[in-house]
Design a protein around this motif. Structure first.
Motif, PDB file in Angstrom:
ATOM      1  N   LEU A 456      -2.024  -0.690   4.978  1.00  0.00           N
ATOM      2  CA  LEU A 456      -2.182  -1.747   3.980  1.00  0.00           C
ATOM      3  C   LEU A 456      -3.500  -1.536   3.257  1.00  0.00           C
ATOM      4  O   LEU A 456      -4.538  -1.321   3.898  1.00  0.00           O
ATOM      5  N   VAL A 458      -5.861  -3.658   0.824  1.00  0.00           N
ATOM      6  CA  VAL A 458      -6.055  -5.037   0.379  1.00  0.00           C
ATOM      7  C   VAL A 458      -7.220  -5.073  -0.595  1.00  0.00           C
ATOM      8  O   VAL A 458      -8.322  -4.602  -0.274  1.00  0.00           O
ATOM      9  N   SER A 500       6.712  -4.301   3.517  1.00  0.00           N
ATOM     10  CA  SER A 500       6.723  -5.424   2.582  1.00  0.00           C
ATOM     11  C   SER A 500       6.319  -6.719   3.275  1.00  0.00           C
ATOM     12  O   SER A 500       5.488  -7.484   2.770  1.00  0.00           O
ATOM     13  N   ALA A 503       2.560  -6.738   4.159  1.00  0.00           N
ATOM     14  CA  ALA A 503       1.712  -6.989   2.994  1.00  0.00           C
ATOM     15  C   ALA A 503       1.684  -8.472   2.655  1.00  0.00           C
ATOM     16  O   ALA A 503       0.621  -9.043   2.365  1.00  0.00           O
ATOM     17  N   VAL A 520      -2.106  -6.537  -2.528  1.00  0.00           N
ATOM     18  CA  VAL A 520      -1.897  -5.710  -1.350  1.00  0.00           C
ATOM     19  C   VAL A 520      -0.822  -4.672  -1.657  1.00  0.00           C
ATOM     20  O   VAL A 520       0.285  -5.016  -2.090  1.00  0.00           O
ATOM     21  N   ALA A 522       1.273  -1.551   0.297  1.00  0.00           N
ATOM     22  CA  ALA A 522       1.578  -1.153   1.668  1.00  0.00           C
ATOM     23  C   ALA A 522       2.577  -0.015   1.650  1.00  0.00           C
ATOM     24  O   ALA A 522       3.357   0.149   0.701  1.00  0.00           O
ATOM     25  N   ALA A 539       0.549   4.040  -0.309  1.00  0.00           N
ATOM     26  CA  ALA A 539       0.169   2.629  -0.441  1.00  0.00           C
ATOM     27  C   ALA A 539      -0.767   2.428  -1.626  1.00  0.00           C
ATOM     28  O   ALA A 539      -0.703   1.419  -2.341  1.00  0.00           O
ATOM     29  N   LEU A 543      -0.344  -0.075  -4.919  1.00  0.00           N
ATOM     30  CA  LEU A 543      -1.349  -1.016  -5.406  1.00  0.00           C
ATOM     31  C   LEU A 543      -1.657  -0.750  -6.866  1.00  0.00           C
ATOM     32  O   LEU A 543      -1.752  -1.694  -7.679  1.00  0.00           O
ATOM     33  N   THR A 555       2.044  -8.464  -3.955  1.00  0.00           N
ATOM     34  CA  THR A 555       2.158  -7.493  -2.873  1.00  0.00           C
ATOM     35  C   THR A 555       3.324  -6.574  -3.180  1.00  0.00           C
ATOM     36  O   THR A 555       4.292  -6.981  -3.831  1.00  0.00           O
ATOM     37  N   ALA A 557       5.491  -2.830  -1.597  1.00  0.00           N
ATOM     38  CA  ALA A 557       5.730  -1.625  -0.812  1.00  0.00           C
ATOM     39  C   ALA A 557       6.727  -0.782  -1.605  1.00  0.00           C
ATOM     40  O   ALA A 557       7.328  -1.274  -2.565  1.00  0.00           O
TER      41      ALA A 557
END
Length: 677
Positions: A456, A458, A500, A503, A520, A522, A539, A543, A555, A557
């Motif tokens: 992840l 962030v 998912s 995140a 986030v 992921a 990841a 982002l 968020t 994925a």
């Protein structure tokens, strides 16, 4: 001269016939003749001018006969009274479980024993005086419940003297103090003669038994004695009934206390079990949310943990809008009282607060509310029930457990932070030590080297880098993972299989804590720690895609980005993309030998026209319509909207390309097309 009297005997005027006179009197006595027959005998003798001595003897014989008859009559009345008392005793013994029924038996038997117009019973009050508890033969509703007052009436006089007392005319008798209330009842009932006998038990008067007549009447000693005997029996029966009632009341209270103790013991067992469960969660590495959810379930309500700045750290349910000042006041009161207190303010029924203190941070608040009963009109909610002592104890135990979780996370995260950062940096750089040494190092840090992990990234969107880093250390420790900081982003490696969901969970916890959005990205999972750097890059691209698409604060994925995720993925998992877009339709075709996928291709080729699609498939238009309805059931109502339709068309193209490239044989099984047509 011959005299014939009513008895049929001949009375001679000679001296020698006095024996005949005695026989005549005895015969009348034996036949239980009325007094008038004796008077007739004397009157006849006087009219015949019997000798004086003979007439005197006859008169004396008549008097003796009348005395004998009176004595016998008195004996019969006594015997009848005693028999009636025996019957009364039997009736009294069968009504000792009900005081009202017992008093009804007493008053009704008193009326029959003395041929009275009315009988009633008064019982003494605890503070003095007495009241009429039961009556029989009354014609008004004034007697029952009448308070006789202290020192008034025959009953008080009889009880004070512990002896019977009677009057032939109550209202005209001035020998005892009169009460206006009592006189009113006596007048309303038309009573004259009243007899009061005390009810005495263990040497103390507990009430009085009354008999009354609506005519002026002089009670005989036998009647008074019979009434007193009934009072003695009644007093014992009344006391036995009262004693039984007291025993039953004490038994009921004991049973109630037993139920209460059993219930309290069960609640204490529940409290102990819940405390053990919460502590087990802490020892097993449970997070704040785990402890909060378990406690909320045990308490049966909503539970929310706030930090010192009013931000939600964990929640199980939702509370109404709270006034921060009221919560602060409640925290101060809770800290002073050492127990939960209610939160003041309008619209906050049944909200309780207790302080959560770790010793290294400012105190937080644990807020609890148990739902009330819904009301139909208006559609509101009634205030919830007050918390029991057991519930308050469980709420305090939950606050202590949450404080322990916070303290452990703070201490462990701070202590192991540098080592965790260093280990994760090595994994991201792709230059780890030997696999064996790496596995040993990860195990010392609490990481399972054989498990599947997610990466992840962030990025807080509002600064506060220090608070974010502290949260990341605690979060990684609580989830059995690693953490590091790269630029303005936090990098987490945590166990899991759903990128998912991970995140969303991380953003959901950090964003309220910081008070601003968090983005986030992921990727994963990966079972090879040597590929963590590759997953990190994936990841990172997720982002960056969020930022490029203007979805800052969201968020994502690879699976959330659809075909964009397929393009961004390093392994380009086309099969997963096709399954995500067409999985239900493919499974349906495979299980039922239908042609829904072929229908989809024809439908999109025809520009969304069912008619032209039917012509292409050589089936009826209604068949295409039914197939499209089935596709809607499988893919959802929005499959024809532009975004999802694009995903489906790309998946169809990828699937067609895969079949062409790898020359996968086409299934030639019989279909249901003809049946659908």
């Amino acid at each position: 001269m011959i005299l014939t009297f009513a008895g049929g005997h001949l009375v001679n005027p000679d001296e020698g016939s006095s024996d005949s006179d005695a026989l005549a009197v005895l015969e009348l006595l034996a036949r239980e003749a009325p007094s008038s027959r004796f008077d007739e005998l004397l009157r006849t003798a006087r009219q015949q001018f019997l000798p004086r001595e003979r007439l005197r003897r006859l008169e004396r014989a008549v008097r003796l006969a009348l005395d004998v008859r009176a004595t016998a009559e008195q004996r019969r009345r006594r015997e009848a009274g005693l028999a009636a008392l025996v019957d009364t005793t039997h009736d009294l013994s069968s009504h000792t479980d009900d005081l009202d029924g017992l008093l009804h038996v007493i008053t009704s038997h008193a009326r029959r024993l003395l041929n009275l117009d009315m009988a009633y019973v008064s019982l003494r009050l605890p503070g003095g005086g007495s009241y009429v508890h039961k009556s029989d033969g009354e014609t008004t509703a004034l007697s029952v419940g009448l308070e006789l007052g202290r020192g008034f009436g025959l009953g008080e006089y009889a009880q004070s003297k512990q002896a019977p007392f009677w009057t032939s005319d109550y209202l005209a008798d001035e020998r005892f103090p009169h009460s206006p209330d009592i006189d009113e009842v006596v007048s309303s009932e038309g009573l004259h003669a009243v007899l009061a006998v005390p009810l005495i038990h263990s040497g103390a008067a507990t009430g009085a038994l009354y008999g009354a007549s609506r005519e002026i009447r002089h009670f005989t000693p036998d009647e008074v004695s019979l009434m007193r005997s009934l009072a003695v029996l009644s007093a014992s029966a009344i006391e036995a009934t009262r004693r039984r009632a007291r025993i039953e009341t004490a038994l009921a209270e004991a049973q109630s206390e037993s139920v209460r103790c059993t219930s309290a013991l069960a609640r204490m067992d529940r409290l102990a079990a819940t405390r053990k469960r919460l502590m087990d969660l802490v020892l097993e590495g449970g997070a704040l949310h785990d402890v909060t959810s378990a406690a909320a379930q045990a308490l049966g309500g909503t539970l929310v943990l706030w930090d010192a700045e009013g931000r939600t750290l964990a929640a199980a349910g939702e509370l109404p809008q709270l006034d921060a000042a009221s919560v602060v006041r409640a925290l101060v009161d809770s800290h002073a009282a050492g127990a939960p207190v209610t939160v003041g303010g309008e619209g906050l029924p049944g909200v309780w607060a207790t302080h959560v203190t770790t010793g290294v941070e400012a105190p937080g608040a644990l807020l609890f509310r148990r739902p009330g009963t819904p009301c139909a009109e208006p559609p509101t909610e009634t205030p919830s029930e007050p918390l029991s002592e057991e519930d308050k104890g469980l709420l305090c135990a939950t606050a202590q457990t949450l404080a322990l979780v916070l303290l452990l996370g703070h201490s462990a995260g701070a202590a192991a932070g540098p080592a965790r950062d260093e280990c994760l940096e090595e994994l991201l750089a792709g230059t780890p030590r030997s696999p064996r040494r790496l596995a040993e190092r990860l195990r010392r840090l609490g990481i399972d080297p054989t498990g599947r992990h997610l990466v992840l990234i962030v990025r807080p969107e509002g600064g506060k880098q220090g608070e974010s880093a502290a949260w990341a250390s605690s979060y990684a420790y609580r989830h059995g993972g690693l953490k590091t900081v790269r630029g303005d982003c936090l990098v987490l490696l945590i166990p899991g299989t759903d990128a998912s969901a991970a995140a969303s969970a991380a953003a959901g916890e950090l964003s309220p804590l910081l008070g601003h959005p968090v983005s986030v990205g992921a990727a994963g999972p990966t079972a090879e720690l040597s590929s963590v750097g590759k997953v990190y890059q994936e990841a990172r691209r997720c982002l960056d895609t969020l930022v490029a698409l203007g979805r800052t604060g969201g968020t994502a994925a690879p699976g959330d980005l659809g075909f964009l995720g397929l393009l961004l993925s390093d392994d380009h998992d086309a099969d997963a993309f096709v399954t995500a877009a067409l999985g239900p339709v493919l499974d349906y075709d495979s299980g039922r030998s239908t042609e829904l996928v072929r229908t989809l291709e024809a439908y999109f080729t025809a520009g969304g026209s069912p008619t032209r699609a039917a012509q292409h498939l050589h089936v009826h238009t209604n068949t295409v319509a039914r197939r499209l309805d089935r596709i809607t059931e499988l893919l959802g109502p929005h499959w024809q909207e532009p975004a999802q339709a694009l995903e489906i068309q790309l998946a169809l193209r990828v699937r067609r390309a895969q079949r062409a490239v790898y020359r996968r044989p086409r299934t030639t099984e019989h279909t249901q097309a003809d049946r659908e047509a």
